[in-house]
Design a protein around this motif. Structure first.
Motif, PDB file in Angstrom:
ATOM      1  N   ASP A   1     -33.512  20.471  50.779  1.00 33.26           N
ATOM      2  CA  ASP A   1     -34.941  20.711  50.995  1.00 33.26           C
ATOM      3  C   ASP A   1     -35.307  22.152  50.659  1.00 33.26           C
ATOM      4  O   ASP A   1     -36.482  22.479  50.473  1.00 33.26           O
ATOM      5  CB  ASP A   1     -35.307  20.413  52.461  1.00 33.26           C
ATOM      6  CG  ASP A   1     -34.426  21.160  53.440  1.00 33.26           C
ATOM      7  OD1 ASP A   1     -34.932  22.051  54.136  1.00 33.26           O
ATOM      8  OD2 ASP A   1     -33.217  20.859  53.511  1.00 33.26           O
TER       9      ASP A   1
ATOM     10  N   ALA B   1     -31.364  23.067  46.125  1.00 37.74           N
ATOM     11  CA  ALA B   1     -31.445  21.881  45.275  1.00 37.74           C
ATOM     12  C   ALA B   1     -30.991  22.204  43.855  1.00 37.74           C
ATOM     13  O   ALA B   1     -30.283  21.416  43.213  1.00 37.74           O
ATOM     14  CB  ALA B   1     -32.877  21.344  45.281  1.00 37.74           C
TER      15      ALA B   1
ATOM     16  N   ILE C   1     -28.335  15.454  49.996  1.00 31.21           N
ATOM     17  CA  ILE C   1     -29.153  15.021  51.127  1.00 31.21           C
ATOM     18  C   ILE C   1     -29.815  16.225  51.805  1.00 31.21           C
ATOM     19  O   ILE C   1     -29.447  17.390  51.576  1.00 31.21           O
ATOM     20  CB  ILE C   1     -28.305  14.252  52.160  1.00 31.21           C
ATOM     21  CG1 ILE C   1     -27.230  15.172  52.779  1.00 31.21           C
ATOM     22  CG2 ILE C   1     -27.616  13.057  51.542  1.00 31.21           C
ATOM     23  CD1 ILE C   1     -27.373  15.455  54.210  1.00 31.21           C
ATOM     24  N   SER C   2     -30.768  15.908  52.665  1.00 28.89           N
ATOM     25  CA  SER C   2     -31.379  16.894  53.551  1.00 28.89           C
ATOM     26  C   SER C   2     -31.456  16.275  54.933  1.00 28.89           C
ATOM     27  O   SER C   2     -32.141  15.265  55.123  1.00 28.89           O
ATOM     28  CB  SER C   2     -32.780  17.290  53.074  1.00 28.89           C
ATOM     29  OG  SER C   2     -33.444  18.065  54.064  1.00 28.89           O
TER      30      SER C   2
ATOM     31  N   THR D   1     -35.310  16.589  56.153  1.00 29.17           N
ATOM     32  CA  THR D   1     -36.321  15.666  55.612  1.00 29.17           C
ATOM     33  C   THR D   1     -35.802  14.226  55.491  1.00 29.17           C
ATOM     34  O   THR D   1     -36.559  13.329  55.103  1.00 29.17           O
ATOM     35  CB  THR D   1     -36.767  16.145  54.222  1.00 29.17           C
ATOM     36  OG1 THR D   1     -35.655  16.096  53.315  1.00 29.17           O
ATOM     37  CG2 THR D   1     -37.308  17.566  54.292  1.00 29.17           C
ATOM     38  N   HIS D   2     -34.512  14.009  55.800  1.00 22.98           N
ATOM     39  CA  HIS D   2     -33.867  12.683  55.730  1.00 22.98           C
ATOM     40  C   HIS D   2     -33.734  12.166  54.296  1.00 22.98           C
ATOM     41  O   HIS D   2     -33.481  10.988  54.088  1.00 22.98           O
ATOM     42  CB  HIS D   2     -34.613  11.653  56.578  1.00 22.98           C
ATOM     43  CG  HIS D   2     -34.608  11.952  58.033  1.00 22.98           C
ATOM     44  ND1 HIS D   2     -35.008  11.039  58.986  1.00 22.98           N
ATOM     45  CD2 HIS D   2     -34.254  13.084  58.741  1.00 22.98           C
ATOM     46  CE1 HIS D   2     -34.909  11.582  60.194  1.00 22.98           C
ATOM     47  NE2 HIS D   2     -34.454  12.821  60.058  1.00 22.98           N
ATOM     48  N   LYS D   3     -33.887  13.041  53.322  1.00 22.28           N
ATOM     49  CA  LYS D   3     -33.758  12.613  51.935  1.00 22.28           C
ATOM     50  C   LYS D   3     -32.299  12.277  51.619  1.00 22.28           C
ATOM     51  O   LYS D   3     -31.377  13.042  51.928  1.00 22.28           O
ATOM     52  CB  LYS D   3     -34.239  13.721  51.004  1.00 22.28           C
ATOM     53  CG  LYS D   3     -34.192  13.327  49.526  1.00 22.28           C
ATOM     54  CD  LYS D   3     -34.751  14.436  48.632  1.00 22.28           C
ATOM     55  CE  LYS D   3     -34.705  14.024  47.162  1.00 22.28           C
ATOM     56  NZ  LYS D   3     -35.247  15.096  46.291  1.00 22.28           N
ATOM     57  N   GLY D   4     -32.052  11.118  51.000  1.00 20.11           N
ATOM     58  CA  GLY D   4     -30.726  10.695  50.579  1.00 20.11           C
ATOM     59  C   GLY D   4     -29.854  10.127  51.686  1.00 20.11           C
ATOM     60  O   GLY D   4     -28.699   9.759  51.427  1.00 20.11           O
TER      61      GLY D   4
ATOM     62  N   LYS E   1     -30.190   7.253  53.406  1.00 20.47           N
ATOM     63  CA  LYS E   1     -29.932   5.813  53.325  1.00 20.47           C
ATOM     64  C   LYS E   1     -28.780   5.530  52.371  1.00 20.47           C
ATOM     65  O   LYS E   1     -27.867   4.745  52.690  1.00 20.47           O
ATOM     66  CB  LYS E   1     -31.193   5.082  52.866  1.00 20.47           C
ATOM     67  CG  LYS E   1     -30.982   3.582  52.712  1.00 20.47           C
ATOM     68  CD  LYS E   1     -32.241   2.875  52.257  1.00 20.47           C
ATOM     69  CE  LYS E   1     -33.194   2.646  53.406  1.00 20.47           C
ATOM     70  NZ  LYS E   1     -34.317   1.755  53.026  1.00 20.47           N
TER      71      LYS E   1
END
Length: 488
Positions: free
Chosen positions: A295, A300, A320-321, A324-327, A329
């Motif tokens: 994030d 990045a 992932i982050s 921010t919950h990115k990546g 899943k």
């Protein structure tokens, strides 16, 4: 604030067995009531049992001594003594039991798994149980055995499927908090985590556990920082995940170097469990690389820059982050797939059936060796002879005679004669040493004297002249029989 303790030394003391009772039934108009002494109760055992509600060895840190109850002595009127109260000690799942020399005794994994830490002593038999054709009213009873005393080392190794490794402040605790319901302490300074944190992750139909191992540093495998204290907690992990801080501002650090340093520490650490679990050492476990904190724009860009180089090592890479919950899943499903594959390749062992091994027909249960410290002396070793010695009241001649009969029936006397033992030589059994005199008769061959005495011992202060004459005749008669050439 509770402390996390994952290595302790405990002193387990089992209960002593109660003494047997020597008693004769006395009642009006019943002059020959017979023996009625009860048996002593067995001492209590000390047992370790896995309890899912226990997560640390803290209780043993403050209370390292554990003692079970003693058995009660027997009493007259055939009353047996009560058994000693057993002591059950709950331990966390994943506790290893070692001896003081570091040898593994048990690996306690799974709710309800038990380990006998110390066995209680047997209760002594009362004279009612010792009555026989030769001894209709024994004037003695057997002593209770002492309980076992053991010093044990307990080590806790977390039971988790995925272990997160990385430098301090790489975001491991944050990742555990967003993937599971665990709530570890999170702060912006190194070594915030002072204990492993476990979380349960649900991914579709698969459920697995994930462990956040406190931050590792160079030299961790040799004990620097928190290394050796917590490297043991990833020994059981099927998958190791590198959590890399791509936004670090520390000079001289970069993601590639961080991974190489930790790989060297993982390769240097030698887990105790590798021979028992089939997992091998830490360097051979499957790997996943997690590039965290993307994030942050600079992080990045750095993650994209180093991703091709890491991909050459053949490890799955996820950007992932945790903020921010990115990546997350994609990461969760990938970890679930690796855990599923591990479970397929390493199915849970089927519970072993008890194996009964009969004693060999030529196994006498004891051995006789020459005493290296006593010229002409011998040492008798064996579970039964050593136990019988502890159970004997040596101040009671009848009890000593009973011990001699037991040793003779077991074959100890015959073996001593075979090895050249002579009358008067020193024989040691357990903690007792005595001058050996060959027995020429067993109790069934002659009339017994009064309660508490034995004419074979030839004690002038204990037996009468007529008894001594009987004993001498028996000796002469048996010597003649032994000299008979027709006897084989």
């Amino acid at each position: 604030m509770s402390r996390f303790v994952d290595r302790v030394t405990i002193h387990a003391t089992a209960g002593n067995g109660g003494h047997g009772c020597s008693s004769v039934h006395r009642e009006k108009f019943k002059p020959l009531g017979g023996p009625d002494g009860g048996n002593g109760g067995n001492g209590g055992d000390v047992t370790l049992v896995v309890d899912s509600q226990v997560h640390t060895l803290l209780d043993f840190h403050f209370h390292p001594h554990a003692k079970a109850g003693n058995g009660r002595p027997g009493a007259g009127a055939n009353r047996d003594g009560a058994k000693g109260e057993p002591l059950v000690l709950p331990v966390p799942d994943g506790t290893m039991v070692l001896d003081p020399d570091g040898r593994l005794l048990a690996d306690l994994v799974g709710e309800g798994t038990t380990f006998a830490a110390a066995s209680g002593g047997r209760g002594g038999l009362g004279n009612a149980s010792l009555a026989s054709k030769a001894r209709k009213a024994p004037g003695f009873a057997l002593l209770g055995e002492e309980g076992e005393i053991r010093e044990l080392v307990l080590e806790l190794k977390s039971v988790a499927d995925v272990g997160l490794v990385g430098f301090p402040s790489a975001g491991k605790s944050s990742l555990v908090s967003v993937l599971s319901a665990a709530k570890p302490k999170i702060a912006d300074y190194p070594f915030t985590t002072l204990r492993p944190n476990l979380g349960v992750v649900n991914s579709g139909s698969e459920t697995f556990t994930i462990a956040d191992v406190p931050g590792l540093i160079p030299g961790a495998s040799e004990g620097r920082g928190l290394g050796l204290d917590f490297l043991r907690h990833i020994e059981r992990c099927a998958v190791l995940a590198h959590v890399v801080d791509c936004a670090t501002l520390e000079p001289g650090r970069d993601p590639i170097t961080d991974i190489d340093v930790l790989e060297a520490e993982l390769a240097a650490y030698q887990p105790v469990l590798k021979s028992d679990t089939g997992l091998g050492d830490l360097a051979s476990r499957p790997r996943v690389v997690i590039l965290n904190k993307i994030d942050v724009p600079d992080a990045a860009e750095l993650a994209e820059l180093i991703k091709p180089e890491l991909a050459q090592r053949g490890w799955p890479i996820f950007m992932i982050s945790a903020v921010t919950h990115k990546g997350l899943k994609e990461l969760t499903y990938a970890l679930a797939d690796q855990v599923r594959q591990y479970r397929i390749d390493h199915p849970k062992p089927v519970a072993r059936r008890p194996v009964i091994r009969p004693i060999a027909t030529d196994d006498s249960g004891f051995s006789v060796i020459a005493d290296p410290d006593e010229p002409g002396g011998f040492i008798v070793r064996g579970t039964r002879p050593e136990r019988w010695i502890k159970q004997t009241q040596f101040g009671n001649d009848e009890a000593v005679g009973y011990l001699a009969d037991r040793l003779s029936r077991l074959g100890v006397e015959a073996e001593l004669v075979k090895q050249g033992a002579e009358a008067g030589c020193l024989v040691t059994i357990g903690e007792v040493s005595f001058e050996w005199e060959p027995q020429v008769a067993v109790a069934e061959d002659f009339p017994m004297s009064g309660r508490g005495s034995d004419i074979r011992l030839d004690r002038p202060d204990r037996v009468g002249a007529s008894d001594r004459k009987i004993a001498r005749r028996l000796r002469r008669g048996l010597e003649v029989e032994l000299e008979d050439p027709d006897e084989s």
